[in-house]
Scaffold this motif. Structure first.
Motif, PDB file in Angstrom:
ATOM      1  N   ARG A   1     -21.333 -32.253  14.351  1.00  0.00           N
ATOM      2  CA  ARG A   1     -21.123 -32.511  15.573  1.00  0.00           C
ATOM      3  C   ARG A   1     -21.993 -31.360  16.416  1.00  0.00           C
ATOM      4  NH1 ARG A   1     -16.477 -34.884  17.746  1.00  0.00           N
ATOM      5  NH2 ARG A   1     -15.347 -34.085  15.867  1.00  0.00           N
ATOM      6  N   LEU A   2     -21.811 -29.996  15.851  1.00  0.00           N
ATOM      7  CA  LEU A   2     -22.253 -28.875  16.316  1.00  0.00           C
ATOM      8  C   LEU A   2     -23.877 -28.953  16.172  1.00  0.00           C
ATOM      9  CD1 LEU A   2     -21.351 -26.290  17.945  1.00  0.00           C
ATOM     10  CD2 LEU A   2     -21.283 -25.295  15.641  1.00  0.00           C
ATOM     11  N   LYS A   3     -24.104 -29.541  15.094  1.00  0.00           N
ATOM     12  CA  LYS A   3     -25.795 -29.801  14.535  1.00  0.00           C
ATOM     13  C   LYS A   3     -26.305 -30.396  15.647  1.00  0.00           C
ATOM     14  CE  LYS A   3     -28.909 -30.736  10.851  1.00  0.00           C
ATOM     15  NZ  LYS A   3     -29.136 -31.106   9.562  1.00  0.00           N
ATOM     16  N   LEU A   4     -25.880 -31.704  16.122  1.00  0.00           N
ATOM     17  CA  LEU A   4     -26.126 -32.607  17.045  1.00  0.00           C
ATOM     18  C   LEU A   4     -26.328 -32.155  18.410  1.00  0.00           C
ATOM     19  CD1 LEU A   4     -24.286 -35.802  16.056  1.00  0.00           C
ATOM     20  CD2 LEU A   4     -26.778 -35.468  15.823  1.00  0.00           C
ATOM     21  N   MET A   5     -25.348 -31.180  18.829  1.00  0.00           N
ATOM     22  CA  MET A   5     -25.483 -30.695  20.056  1.00  0.00           C
ATOM     23  C   MET A   5     -26.586 -29.695  20.234  1.00  0.00           C
ATOM     24  SD  MET A   5     -23.902 -30.782  23.012  1.00  0.00           S
ATOM     25  CE  MET A   5     -24.476 -29.965  24.463  1.00  0.00           C
ATOM     26  N   ALA A   6     -26.779 -28.906  19.074  1.00  0.00           N
ATOM     27  CA  ALA A   6     -28.071 -27.945  19.081  1.00  0.00           C
ATOM     28  C   ALA A   6     -29.307 -28.603  19.036  1.00  0.00           C
ATOM     29  CB  ALA A   6     -27.897 -27.183  17.818  1.00  0.00           C
ATOM     30  N   GLU A   7     -29.475 -29.784  18.272  1.00  0.00           N
ATOM     31  CA  GLU A   7     -30.780 -30.568  18.088  1.00  0.00           C
ATOM     32  C   GLU A   7     -30.917 -31.060  19.787  1.00  0.00           C
ATOM     33  OE1 GLU A   7     -29.886 -33.359  15.215  1.00  0.00           O
ATOM     34  OE2 GLU A   7     -30.482 -31.857  13.507  1.00  0.00           O
ATOM     35  N   HIS A   8     -29.772 -31.599  20.383  1.00  0.00           N
ATOM     36  CA  HIS A   8     -29.958 -32.175  21.519  1.00  0.00           C
ATOM     37  C   HIS A   8     -30.671 -31.165  22.482  1.00  0.00           C
ATOM     38  CE1 HIS A   8     -29.405 -34.963  24.953  1.00  0.00           C
ATOM     39  NE2 HIS A   8     -28.843 -33.957  25.483  1.00  0.00           N
ATOM     40  N   LEU A   9     -30.035 -29.979  22.609  1.00  0.00           N
ATOM     41  CA  LEU A   9     -30.583 -28.867  23.629  1.00  0.00           C
ATOM     42  C   LEU A   9     -31.972 -28.444  22.983  1.00  0.00           C
ATOM     43  CD1 LEU A   9     -27.311 -26.406  23.196  1.00  0.00           C
ATOM     44  CD2 LEU A   9     -28.266 -27.929  25.207  1.00  0.00           C
ATOM     45  N   LYS A  10     -32.340 -28.556  21.843  1.00  0.00           N
ATOM     46  CA  LYS A  10     -33.745 -28.345  21.639  1.00  0.00           C
ATOM     47  C   LYS A  10     -34.587 -29.390  22.100  1.00  0.00           C
ATOM     48  CE  LYS A  10     -32.572 -25.744  17.411  1.00  0.00           C
ATOM     49  NZ  LYS A  10     -32.615 -25.820  15.802  1.00  0.00           N
ATOM     50  N   GLU A  11     -34.153 -30.636  22.064  1.00  0.00           N
ATOM     51  CA  GLU A  11     -34.964 -31.770  22.722  1.00  0.00           C
ATOM     52  C   GLU A  11     -35.185 -31.655  24.017  1.00  0.00           C
ATOM     53  OE1 GLU A  11     -32.654 -35.234  21.452  1.00  0.00           O
ATOM     54  OE2 GLU A  11     -33.205 -35.227  19.421  1.00  0.00           O
ATOM     55  N   LEU A  12     -34.012 -30.842  24.946  1.00  0.00           N
ATOM     56  CA  LEU A  12     -34.133 -30.667  26.166  1.00  0.00           C
ATOM     57  C   LEU A  12     -35.284 -29.343  26.734  1.00  0.00           C
ATOM     58  CD1 LEU A  12     -30.711 -31.196  27.260  1.00  0.00           C
ATOM     59  CD2 LEU A  12     -32.556 -32.345  27.549  1.00  0.00           C
ATOM     60  N   GLY A  13     -35.775 -28.671  25.455  1.00  0.00           N
ATOM     61  CA  GLY A  13     -36.797 -27.773  25.653  1.00  0.00           C
ATOM     62  C   GLY A  13     -36.061 -26.320  25.545  1.00  0.00           C
ATOM     63  N   CYS A  14     -34.900 -26.338  24.904  1.00  0.00           N
ATOM     64  CA  CYS A  14     -34.415 -24.909  24.876  1.00  0.00           C
ATOM     65  C   CYS A  14     -34.415 -24.332  23.454  1.00  0.00           C
ATOM     66  CB  CYS A  14     -32.773 -25.314  25.070  1.00  0.00           C
ATOM     67  SG  CYS A  14     -32.176 -25.499  26.621  1.00  0.00           S
ATOM     68  N   GLU A  15     -34.473 -23.225  23.527  1.00  0.00           N
ATOM     69  CA  GLU A  15     -34.426 -22.244  22.357  1.00  0.00           C
ATOM     70  C   GLU A  15     -32.931 -22.020  22.105  1.00  0.00           C
ATOM     71  OE1 GLU A  15     -35.192 -17.673  20.599  1.00  0.00           O
ATOM     72  OE2 GLU A  15     -36.051 -18.502  22.345  1.00  0.00           O
ATOM     73  N   VAL A  16     -32.343 -22.426  21.159  1.00  0.00           N
ATOM     74  CA  VAL A  16     -30.855 -22.207  20.542  1.00  0.00           C
ATOM     75  C   VAL A  16     -30.324 -21.293  19.510  1.00  0.00           C
ATOM     76  CG1 VAL A  16     -28.674 -23.775  20.367  1.00  0.00           C
ATOM     77  CG2 VAL A  16     -30.892 -24.640  21.462  1.00  0.00           C
ATOM     78  N   ARG A  17     -29.337 -20.524  20.034  1.00  0.00           N
ATOM     79  CA  ARG A  17     -28.761 -19.994  18.947  1.00  0.00           C
ATOM     80  C   ARG A  17     -27.311 -20.231  18.899  1.00  0.00           C
ATOM     81  NH1 ARG A  17     -30.831 -14.643  17.162  1.00  0.00           N
ATOM     82  NH2 ARG A  17     -28.801 -14.589  15.946  1.00  0.00           N
ATOM     83  N   THR A  18     -26.763 -20.594  17.609  1.00  0.00           N
ATOM     84  CA  THR A  18     -25.514 -21.034  17.546  1.00  0.00           C
ATOM     85  C   THR A  18     -24.407 -19.904  16.767  1.00  0.00           C
ATOM     86  OG1 THR A  18     -25.928 -22.356  15.449  1.00  0.00           O
ATOM     87  CG2 THR A  18     -25.832 -23.518  17.652  1.00  0.00           C
ATOM     88  N   ASP A  19     -25.275 -19.031  16.481  1.00  0.00           N
ATOM     89  CA  ASP A  19     -24.610 -18.027  15.349  1.00  0.00           C
ATOM     90  C   ASP A  19     -24.282 -16.778  16.230  1.00  0.00           C
ATOM     91  OD1 ASP A  19     -27.218 -17.312  15.760  1.00  0.00           O
ATOM     92  OD2 ASP A  19     -27.400 -16.953  13.830  1.00  0.00           O
ATOM     93  N   ILE A  20     -24.123 -16.488  17.597  1.00  0.00           N
ATOM     94  CA  ILE A  20     -23.754 -15.278  18.367  1.00  0.00           C
ATOM     95  C   ILE A  20     -22.420 -15.339  18.312  1.00  0.00           C
ATOM     96  CG2 ILE A  20     -24.209 -14.110  20.267  1.00  0.00           C
ATOM     97  CD1 ILE A  20     -27.174 -15.027  20.555  1.00  0.00           C
ATOM     98  N   SER A  21     -21.660 -14.290  17.828  1.00  0.00           N
ATOM     99  CA  SER A  21     -20.289 -14.115  17.946  1.00  0.00           C
ATOM    100  C   SER A  21     -19.960 -13.397  19.221  1.00  0.00           C
ATOM    101  CB  SER A  21     -19.765 -13.248  16.635  1.00  0.00           C
ATOM    102  OG  SER A  21     -20.109 -14.027  15.519  1.00  0.00           O
TER     103      SER A  21
END
Length: 342
Positions: free
Chosen positions: A103-123
């Motif tokens: 689920r989280l991976k799909l969200m990150a991939e969708h953000l990339k499709e919208l042209g975003c650079e994404v980080r999911t590992d920032i605490s």
């Protein structure tokens, strides 16, 4: 539809109960509060969170906050008394190949499709981010609460490099006036006062962050071997929205509950550890040793003499930790049996 609106719609499509967006600015107010507390050195030493998202992602401009309701299915009673519900849902630090990981991976991939650079590992401070993004408030027990859902929510934060429409913060406290049920019910008195937790007294810390559990805290752990929900269970805000809910069974947990006993955990082999422990308790403990110790403490607290044989065997273990705790548990059971016969 704006990019922010599209992100929120897709998040809800994936099953997140709330989606909010805030800036990637420093969490200065978090650092200010944290540095004034006794546990600041512990948190800083263990590098638990960073108050500055841009230190880890210089291009970050926005933080997307996703909330997942992890109390959507019922939990078998024996597991509910042993393991925190967030771990039973397999949503905390979701692993690759899991439903919540996908689920989280799909969200990150969708953000990339919208042209975003994404980080999911920032605490970053997740609860503060959720409040700043307008999707949660913080309760006196230090948990984040979503209106209409309660505190059984997992928070995920993703940093992106685009400026988006930001939500209005919800920083106010919504706990009932003068309510201290969470503080009063904490088995180890880890909640010192509203919004102040001593992590070293908290049951989860003693489950996995320390090899030695202080003697004065062992009995207070009860049957908990991996996490604790007590301050959430007694909370009127949770009871109000969840007391009358009839939740469907989690068939995976129903099957697991038949095998996951204290004796089985103490005497587990590699196969049991791989198939019964790791799928739900992969957090924090990577080897069987502390799980065995935790099971021994729970046995000692049970007062159940049927555990005596297992504990006598454990006393002869080559592992000093296991043998010492087994001795403590045996003494505790025998003492409780003696008190009952008086």
């Amino acid at each position: 539809m704006s990019t922010a609106a599209e992100i929120k719609e897709y998040g809800r499509y994936l099953g997140y109960c709330r989606v909010g967006i805030t800036t990637a600015d420093d969490f200065d107010e978090y650092l200010e509060v944290l540095s004034s507390r006794d546990n600041y050195e512990f948190i800083q030493k263990n590098n638990i969170v960073t108050y500055d998202p841009k230190r880890l992602m210089p291009s970050a401009k926005s933080i997307i906050v996703l909330l997942l309701d992890y109390k959507q299915k019922s939990i078998p009673e024996n597991l509910d008394n042993m393991i925190g519900s967030i771990y039973l849902d397999r949503c905390y630090d979701p692993q690759p190949g899991s439903l919540n990981g996908a689920r989280l991976k799909l969200m990150a991939e969708h953000l990339k499709e919208l042209g975003c650079e994404v980080r999911t590992d920032i605490s970053i401070p997740a609860r503060w981010a959720a409040a700043r993004a307008g999707v949660a408030t913080i309760g006196r027990n230090n948990f984040a609460y979503a209106d209409g859902i309660g505190s059984y929510v997992m928070i995920y934060t993703l940093a992106v490099d685009k400026e988006l429409d930001y939500d209005t913060p919800t920083l106010q406290n919504k706990c009932p006036e003068n309510c201290t049920l969470c503080i009063d019910s904490c088995p180890t008195q880890a909640i010192l006062k509203p919004f102040h937790l001593n992590p070293k007294k908290c049951i989860p810390y003693n489950n996995w962050a320390t090899k030695e559990v202080p003697v004065e805290l062992r009995e207070k752990l009860g049957s908990r071997i991996h996490g604790c929900d007590k301050c959430q269970q007694v909370c009127p805000r949770n009871i109000k929205v969840r007391d009358k809910l009839v939740l469907p069974k989690d068939e995976y947990l129903e099957e697991l509950s038949k095998d996951l006993t204290l004796s089985a955990i103490l005497n587990m082999d590699d196969e049991f550890f791989k198939t019964r422990i790791q799928p739900i308790m992969y957090n924090y403990i990577s080897k069987p040793r502390l799980f065995r110790r935790n099971a021994i403490i729970a046995m000692g607290n049970s007062g159940d003499k049927t555990y005596i044989k297992d504990l006598e065997v454990a006393m002869n273990s080559d592992d000093d930790l296991i043998s010492r705790y087994a001795g403590w548990a045996l003494e505790n059971i025998r003492m409780n049996q003696g008190n009952k016969s008086e």
